[in-house]
Design an enzyme around this catalytic site. Sequence first.
Site, PDB file in Angstrom:
ATOM      1  N   ASP A  24       0.791  -1.239   0.000  1.00 19.71           N
ATOM      2  CA  ASP A  24       0.000   0.000   0.000  1.00 19.71           C
ATOM      3  C   ASP A  24       0.823   1.289   0.000  1.00 19.71           C
ATOM      4  O   ASP A  24       0.485   2.256   0.697  1.00 19.71           O
ATOM      5  CB  ASP A  24      -0.966   0.013   1.191  1.00 19.71           C
ATOM      6  CG  ASP A  24      -1.943  -1.146   1.170  1.00 19.71           C
ATOM      7  OD1 ASP A  24      -1.896  -1.953   0.228  1.00 19.71           O
ATOM      8  OD2 ASP A  24      -2.756  -1.248   2.107  1.00 19.71           O
ATOM      9  N   LYS A 129      -6.624  -4.886  -3.108  1.00 16.62           N
ATOM     10  CA  LYS A 129      -7.255  -5.520  -1.947  1.00 16.62           C
ATOM     11  C   LYS A 129      -8.289  -4.587  -1.325  1.00 16.62           C
ATOM     12  O   LYS A 129      -8.038  -3.395  -1.150  1.00 16.62           O
ATOM     13  CB  LYS A 129      -6.190  -5.918  -0.923  1.00 16.62           C
ATOM     14  CG  LYS A 129      -5.384  -4.763  -0.328  1.00 16.62           C
ATOM     15  CD  LYS A 129      -4.240  -5.333   0.493  1.00 16.62           C
ATOM     16  CE  LYS A 129      -3.473  -4.299   1.279  1.00 16.62           C
ATOM     17  NZ  LYS A 129      -4.211  -3.545   2.269  1.00 16.62           N
ATOM     18  N   CYS A 162      -2.209  -2.248   7.896  1.00 15.12           N
ATOM     19  CA  CYS A 162      -2.150  -3.213   6.789  1.00 15.12           C
ATOM     20  C   CYS A 162      -0.939  -4.136   6.854  1.00 15.12           C
ATOM     21  O   CYS A 162      -1.027  -5.297   6.438  1.00 15.12           O
ATOM     22  CB  CYS A 162      -2.232  -2.483   5.461  1.00 15.12           C
ATOM     23  SG  CYS A 162      -3.865  -1.729   5.236  1.00 15.12           S
TER      24      CYS A 162
HETATM   25  N1  TIU Z   1      -2.655   0.468   4.273  1.00 19.73           N
HETATM   26  C1  TIU Z   1      -3.146   0.787   5.482  1.00 19.73           C
HETATM   27  O1  TIU Z   1      -2.492   0.624   6.499  1.00 19.73           O
HETATM   28  N2  TIU Z   1      -4.392   1.372   5.497  1.00 19.73           N
HETATM   29  C2  TIU Z   1      -4.824   2.241   6.465  1.00 19.73           C
HETATM   30  O2  TIU Z   1      -5.939   2.709   6.439  1.00 19.73           O
HETATM   31  N3  TIU Z   1      -3.922   2.582   7.438  1.00 19.73           N
HETATM   32  C3  TIU Z   1      -4.048   3.556   8.367  1.00 19.73           C
HETATM   33  O3  TIU Z   1      -3.210   3.581   9.264  1.00 19.73           O
HETATM   34  N4  TIU Z   1      -5.029   4.437   8.285  1.00 19.73           N
END
Ligand code: TIU
Length: 226
Positions: A24, A129, A162
Amino acid sequence: MATLAAAPAEFTFDPDSTAILVIDMQRDFLEPGGFGETLGNDVGQLRRTIAPTTALLTAARAAGLTVVHTREGHLPDLSDCPPAKLNRGDPSLRIGAPGPMGRILIRGERGHGIIDELAPAPGEPVIDKPGKGAFYATGLGDLLTAKGIRSLVVTGVTTEVCVHTTVREANDRGYECLVLADCVGSYFPEFQRAGLAMIAAQGGIFGWVAESPAFIAALQASQRRT
Ligand code: TIU
């Protein structure tokens, strides 16, 4: 085989069955004006991961390792976003709301894209995802099985969301996970510290933790031996 110093103990891996997972690294999380910043977060806490991850990918690609990228996001009609995820927080800042880089966390919008610095190389798989974990409702498990992958070197954001969810999913599926501390980031320094400590505690309850230069050195040393 290759071995490096890690917490709580040495991590040994076979480069032929090891993949780098880049979780991500999207504009919505890392760039000013994205989803992460609209939630009140300091994106600088995540941006320190860009340089070490760039160096890691250069070494991994040179060694022929599998590199897999993920992106968190949803279909434009939000049909893959459960209400429990959608109806969270301020309505103007929710998933699907208009943001400075397009609709927040919607596939195809600029903010959903991976940052230019870490753009996937041609042929590298990109897993879309809908959840926090990279295995839930994706083809990642089948992809790793097809490639014979047993070990995952995990990078990306955010450490306690994530990255943690994915490492827990992977550990339960039998993968050995090495999380690179300098290549994962949290908006919250205390969560970064605690998140990494949780992985390596209790004898490595769901993984190992090391710094990327140690992994790169082990990878390159194993190549010189072959
Ligand atoms: N990729 C991921 O960690 N998505 C989130 O929403 N993380 C946050 O810490 N907001």
